[in-house]
Design a protein around this motif. Structure first.
Motif, PDB file in Angstrom:
ATOM      1  N   GLY A 139       0.937  -1.185  -0.082  1.00  0.00           N
ATOM      2  CA  GLY A 139       0.151  -0.113  -0.059  1.00  0.00           C
ATOM      3  C   GLY A 139       0.990   1.116  -0.124  1.00  0.00           C
ATOM      4  N   ALA A 140       1.974   1.060  -0.179  1.00  0.00           N
ATOM      5  CA  ALA A 140       2.839   2.392  -0.208  1.00  0.00           C
ATOM      6  C   ALA A 140       3.201   2.849  -1.652  1.00  0.00           C
ATOM      7  CB  ALA A 140       4.238   2.082   0.259  1.00  0.00           C
ATOM      8  N   PHE A 141       2.775   4.145  -1.895  1.00  0.00           N
ATOM      9  CA  PHE A 141       2.761   4.831  -3.064  1.00  0.00           C
ATOM     10  C   PHE A 141       3.362   6.146  -2.818  1.00  0.00           C
ATOM     11  CE2 PHE A 141      -0.738   1.973  -3.232  1.00  0.00           C
ATOM     12  CZ  PHE A 141      -0.744   1.333  -4.209  1.00  0.00           C
ATOM     13  N   ARG A 142       3.883   6.811  -4.227  1.00  0.00           N
ATOM     14  CA  ARG A 142       4.386   8.134  -4.041  1.00  0.00           C
ATOM     15  C   ARG A 142       3.949   8.870  -5.573  1.00  0.00           C
ATOM     16  NH1 ARG A 142      10.243   7.690  -2.402  1.00  0.00           N
ATOM     17  NH2 ARG A 142      10.885   5.798  -3.445  1.00  0.00           N
ATOM     18  N   VAL A 143       3.925  10.183  -5.682  1.00  0.00           N
ATOM     19  CA  VAL A 143       3.379  10.819  -6.593  1.00  0.00           C
ATOM     20  C   VAL A 143       4.656  11.850  -7.257  1.00  0.00           C
ATOM     21  CG1 VAL A 143       0.647  10.808  -6.371  1.00  0.00           C
ATOM     22  CG2 VAL A 143       2.377  12.620  -5.389  1.00  0.00           C
ATOM     23  N   VAL A 144       5.974  11.589  -6.765  1.00  0.00           N
ATOM     24  CA  VAL A 144       6.966  12.322  -7.241  1.00  0.00           C
ATOM     25  C   VAL A 144       8.145  11.192  -7.497  1.00  0.00           C
ATOM     26  CG1 VAL A 144       6.379  14.365  -6.027  1.00  0.00           C
ATOM     27  CG2 VAL A 144       7.733  12.739  -4.918  1.00  0.00           C
ATOM     28  N   ALA A 145       9.065  11.948  -8.226  1.00  0.00           N
ATOM     29  CA  ALA A 145      10.043  10.881  -8.701  1.00  0.00           C
ATOM     30  C   ALA A 145      11.056  10.676  -7.292  1.00  0.00           C
ATOM     31  CB  ALA A 145      11.137  11.451  -9.551  1.00  0.00           C
ATOM     32  N   ASN A 146      11.749   9.701  -7.366  1.00  0.00           N
ATOM     33  CA  ASN A 146      12.581   9.523  -6.104  1.00  0.00           C
ATOM     34  C   ASN A 146      13.941  10.000  -6.337  1.00  0.00           C
ATOM     35  OD1 ASN A 146      14.338   7.572  -7.513  1.00  0.00           O
ATOM     36  ND2 ASN A 146      12.870   5.819  -7.041  1.00  0.00           N
ATOM     37  N   ASP A 147      14.620   9.744  -5.083  1.00  0.00           N
ATOM     38  CA  ASP A 147      16.099  10.318  -5.051  1.00  0.00           C
ATOM     39  C   ASP A 147      17.070   9.669  -6.179  1.00  0.00           C
ATOM     40  OD1 ASP A 147      15.830  12.292  -3.050  1.00  0.00           O
ATOM     41  OD2 ASP A 147      16.327  10.759  -1.374  1.00  0.00           O
ATOM     42  N   ASN A 148      17.169   8.546  -6.811  1.00  0.00           N
ATOM     43  CA  ASN A 148      17.676   7.993  -7.620  1.00  0.00           C
ATOM     44  C   ASN A 148      17.597   8.867  -8.839  1.00  0.00           C
ATOM     45  OD1 ASN A 148      18.392   5.810  -5.977  1.00  0.00           O
ATOM     46  ND2 ASN A 148      16.743   4.521  -6.912  1.00  0.00           N
ATOM     47  N   LYS A 149      16.412   9.392  -9.133  1.00  0.00           N
ATOM     48  CA  LYS A 149      16.378  10.353 -10.228  1.00  0.00           C
ATOM     49  C   LYS A 149      16.760  11.645  -9.883  1.00  0.00           C
ATOM     50  CE  LYS A 149      13.496  11.271 -14.314  1.00  0.00           C
ATOM     51  NZ  LYS A 149      12.464  10.710 -15.066  1.00  0.00           N
ATOM     52  N   LEU A 150      16.397  12.238  -8.798  1.00  0.00           N
ATOM     53  CA  LEU A 150      16.611  13.845  -8.412  1.00  0.00           C
ATOM     54  C   LEU A 150      17.972  14.025  -8.357  1.00  0.00           C
ATOM     55  CD1 LEU A 150      15.325  16.374  -7.255  1.00  0.00           C
ATOM     56  CD2 LEU A 150      15.336  15.033  -4.854  1.00  0.00           C
ATOM     57  N   ASP A 353       4.127   2.182 -10.897  1.00  0.00           N
ATOM     58  CA  ASP A 353       4.610   1.032 -11.389  1.00  0.00           C
ATOM     59  C   ASP A 353       4.465   0.141 -10.273  1.00  0.00           C
ATOM     60  OD1 ASP A 353       6.634   1.560  -9.236  1.00  0.00           O
ATOM     61  OD2 ASP A 353       8.303   2.240 -10.340  1.00  0.00           O
ATOM     62  N   ASN A 354       5.192  -1.104 -10.402  1.00  0.00           N
ATOM     63  CA  ASN A 354       4.967  -2.329  -9.398  1.00  0.00           C
ATOM     64  C   ASN A 354       5.592  -1.941  -7.984  1.00  0.00           C
ATOM     65  OD1 ASN A 354       4.033  -3.975 -11.783  1.00  0.00           O
ATOM     66  ND2 ASN A 354       5.980  -4.758 -11.972  1.00  0.00           N
ATOM     67  N   PHE A 355       6.317  -0.949  -7.873  1.00  0.00           N
ATOM     68  CA  PHE A 355       6.684  -0.747  -6.694  1.00  0.00           C
ATOM     69  C   PHE A 355       5.764   0.160  -5.844  1.00  0.00           C
ATOM     70  CE2 PHE A 355      10.780  -2.001  -8.653  1.00  0.00           C
ATOM     71  CZ  PHE A 355      11.006  -3.088  -7.778  1.00  0.00           C
ATOM     72  N   GLY A 356       5.080   1.030  -6.686  1.00  0.00           N
ATOM     73  CA  GLY A 356       4.437   2.184  -6.197  1.00  0.00           C
ATOM     74  C   GLY A 356       5.011   3.412  -6.314  1.00  0.00           C
ATOM     75  N   ASP A 357       6.104   3.426  -7.238  1.00  0.00           N
ATOM     76  CA  ASP A 357       6.532   4.827  -7.625  1.00  0.00           C
ATOM     77  C   ASP A 357       5.741   5.284  -8.736  1.00  0.00           C
ATOM     78  OD1 ASP A 357       9.054   5.459  -5.893  1.00  0.00           O
ATOM     79  OD2 ASP A 357       9.954   3.608  -6.854  1.00  0.00           O
ATOM     80  N   ILE A 358       5.973   6.622  -8.709  1.00  0.00           N
ATOM     81  CA  ILE A 358       5.235   7.446  -9.967  1.00  0.00           C
ATOM     82  C   ILE A 358       5.896   6.828 -11.376  1.00  0.00           C
ATOM     83  CG2 ILE A 358       6.659   9.327 -10.043  1.00  0.00           C
ATOM     84  CD1 ILE A 358       3.116   9.470 -10.666  1.00  0.00           C
ATOM     85  N   LYS A 359       5.206   6.610 -12.395  1.00  0.00           N
ATOM     86  CA  LYS A 359       5.790   6.269 -13.659  1.00  0.00           C
ATOM     87  C   LYS A 359       6.147   7.458 -14.441  1.00  0.00           C
ATOM     88  CE  LYS A 359       3.180   1.866 -14.818  1.00  0.00           C
ATOM     89  NZ  LYS A 359       2.402   1.227 -15.732  1.00  0.00           N
TER      90      LYS A 359
END
Length: 380
Positions: A139-150, A353-359
């Motif tokens: 149930g964990a999601f986010r609507v922004v890009a993560n630190d890998n990209k940032l 995506d499958n992890f809950g990260d924003i596509k």
């Protein structure tokens, strides 16, 4: 006696009416630091959540053909992990149907286990640490890009576009600050393996005096200083850099990429000498949608959007849409709909995506000119 007897059915009817009314309330929790050095960012986030809830209620929000009332349960975590877990448990005990938050990575991660154990979906509008969605919590999601990209994007930009050959890095020892700084270093070295990291220093998220750190860095004459942390520390740091005569460019992640940083930095902000990235971005026709949101927000709260209010707004709307699609506010029933959601929001298309990260999470690079935050470009 007869009068009393007539009152009993009426009392029962009122009790059932009250019960039915209670069943029509859907509780959405929101958590951010409303106290402490990042309170201005936390209030910005809470405003975004409240705006979404009030707009949905005003339109007569319905689930499975029945009108329901959305209720916002807003909590303050002070940006502190211990306080974050305490309020997370408080929301679980209040039987919220979903949670939007937390703001900081350091509070989001420990709180996420509590929500997961209770089966409550959580959408963070601003936590960027990669581990949040890599814990295996459904149930964990986010609507922004993560630190890998940032961080990685900023590292590559520092070398490729700003021409940095020697870089000093400072972080505030928080989960977010350390994470984005580490990813920045990886991104810079990947783009140009020969780049020199001339200093790796750290402070804390409540510090106000950076003289020792900055004096040490000044002696190493870096082209650029990267700071992993929030604007409440980054702003005063910029002011002290100016006082010490440090002319290196300054770079940071979304934590310093706020409207408030120029006020906190004063004349230390420079003219186009600071570059930062916001973990999100709109372009083209979407810019008008965002501009309309900013205007509505300003009218409602008599304040400018700091940074993530639009993402909080979209997170609430996304969660509400999943409930409508599932025809239920039961977390177990609407979670599958959240996983496959396609919601066109203020900030763009939201899919996970499958992890809950924003596509296809975007970033927006900014600088500051005349004390104003000025967009450079959107990176995808």
């Amino acid at each position: 006696m007869q009068f009393t007897t007539k009152l009993i059915p009426l009392a029962i009817a009122l009790a059932f009416a009250g019960s039915a009314s209670a069943q029509e309330v859907v509780k959405i929790g929101h958590v951010a630091p409303i106290s402490g050095p990042s309170a201005h960012l936390g209030k910005d986030n809470e405003n975004g959540a409240r705006m979404a809830i009030e707009e949905l209620n005003a339109k007569g929000f319905m689930i499975n053909g029945k009108k329901v009332t959305l209720q916002l349960l807003a909590e303050d975590d002070g940006g502190d992990p211990k306080q974050g877990t305490a309020v997370a448990q408080k929301l679980v005990d209040a039987k919220v149907n979903g949670v939007v938050g937390h703001l900081n990575s350091g509070t989001t991660v420990p709180a996420s286990r509590i929500y997961n154990d209770a089966g409550i979906p959580q959408i963070s509008p601003s936590a960027t640490i990669p581990v949040y969605t890599k814990q295996g919590f459904k149930g964990a999601f986010r609507v922004v890009a993560n630190d890998n990209k940032l961080g990685g994007t900023l590292g590559r930009y520092a070398v490729d576009k700003l021409g940095a050959k020697s870089i000093a890095v400072i972080d505030d020892r928080t989960a977010y600050g350390q994470g984005v700084a580490d990813e920045f270093i990886k991104g810079a070295k990947a783009k140009f393996p020969g780049v020199k990291m001339v200093g790796k220093e750290f402070t804390n998220d409540k510090a106000t005096d950076f003289t020792a750190i900055l004096t040490s860095i000044k002696a190493k004459k870096p082209d650029l200083i990267f700071f992993g942390g929030m604007d409440s520390v980054g702003g005063p740091m910029l002011k002290q850099m100016k006082a010490l005569g440090i002319t290196a460019k300054f770079m940071g992640g979304d934590g310093v990429c706020t409207e408030a940083v120029s006020r906190l930095a004063g004349d230390g902000i420079g003219e186009g000498t600071m570059v930062c990235a916001e973990a999100g971005g709109v372009e083209g026709a979407q810019e008008k949608v965002m501009a309309d949101f900013v205007t509505r927000y300003k009218k409602k709260y008599n304040a400018d959007v700091q940074i993530y209010a639009p993402y909080v707004y979209d997170a609430v709307m996304t969660m509400a849409t999943a409930m409508q699609n599932a025809k239920s506010a039961d977390p177990a029933k609407y979670l599958p709909e959240l996983k496959k959601i396609k919601y066109q929001g203020v900030t763009g298309l939201i899919q996970f995506d499958n992890f809950g990260d924003i596509k296809d999470g975007a970033l927006t690079l900014f600088t500051y000119k005349g004390g104003k935050k000025t967009k450079i470009e959107v990176v995808r």
